[in-house]
Design an enzyme around this catalytic site. Structure first.
Site, PDB file in Angstrom:
ATOM      1  NE  ARG A  58      44.002  -6.001   1.095  1.00 28.14           N
ATOM      2  CZ  ARG A  58      44.232  -4.763   0.648  1.00 28.14           C
ATOM      3  NH1 ARG A  58      43.234  -3.963   0.395  1.00 28.14           N
ATOM      4  NH2 ARG A  58      45.465  -4.330   0.476  1.00 28.14           N
ATOM      5  CD  GLU A  95      59.752   2.079  -5.515  1.00 26.46           C
ATOM      6  OE1 GLU A  95      60.419   2.135  -6.558  1.00 26.46           O
ATOM      7  OE2 GLU A  95      58.646   1.521  -5.445  1.00 26.46           O
TER       8      GLU A  95
END
Length: 170
Positions: A58, A95
């Protein structure tokens, strides 16, 4: 124009308990998209930007419109293996595991003033990786701008020391 009104919120995506903030509804609204790009351009007008750097994907859409508006070049920060030239690469922690971004090694001239632009500031990992790539290339990170920021996540702290702002904050 209240740009927050153009963002679609999708509950339980991509998993239960997450409220996904979908920027595609802002991007498809010509007036809202123009307002977003004009807002960024007004904030950056005195920063003498040479390059707009857009992380995949994006950041490409927003970055290209902003680069045009600023009269600046556009540099794409891509996933590994997507650029057909010598690249600079930066790996960063997620993560669970790692990810990487690359830019064309010759894309940014020494001392070139850059703004990173993307849709969302959440954990800050992608923006930080992009900033490190710019610095590896000899560029200067003059600003980092986002359409949206999730203020309950640590992204802004990860980008401490950089000029960071977002138009919409949740």
């Amino acid at each position: 124009m209240n740009l927050q009104d153009t963002i679609r919120t999708v509950p339980d995506f991509p998993k239960k308990g997450i409220l996904f903030r979908d920027i595609s509804t802002l991007l498809k609204d010509a007036e809202a998209f123009r307002c977003l790009v004009d807002t960024f351009a007004a904030e950056l007008k005195d920063k003498n930007i040479d390059y707009v750097v857009g992380p995949e994907a994006r950041g490409f859409a927003i970055g290209s419109a902003l680069a045009y508006k600023l009269g600046a070049g556009l540099v794409l920060a891509r996933k590994p293996g997507k650029l057909p030239c010598e690249t600079l690469r930066y790996e960063y922690a997620l993560e669970y595991g790692t990810d990487s971004l690359e830019i064309d090694a010759a894309a940014i001239k020494e001392g070139g003033r850059c703004v990173i632009v993307d849709d969302l500031l959440a954990t800050g990992g992608t923006a930080l990786a992009t900033a490190k790539l710019i610095e590896q290339a000899g560029g200067v990170v003059a600003a980092i701008r986002f359409a949206m920021e999730l203020t309950d996540l640590p992204g802004r702290g990860v980008l401490e020391g950089y000029d960071v702002d977002a138009v919409i904050k949740y």
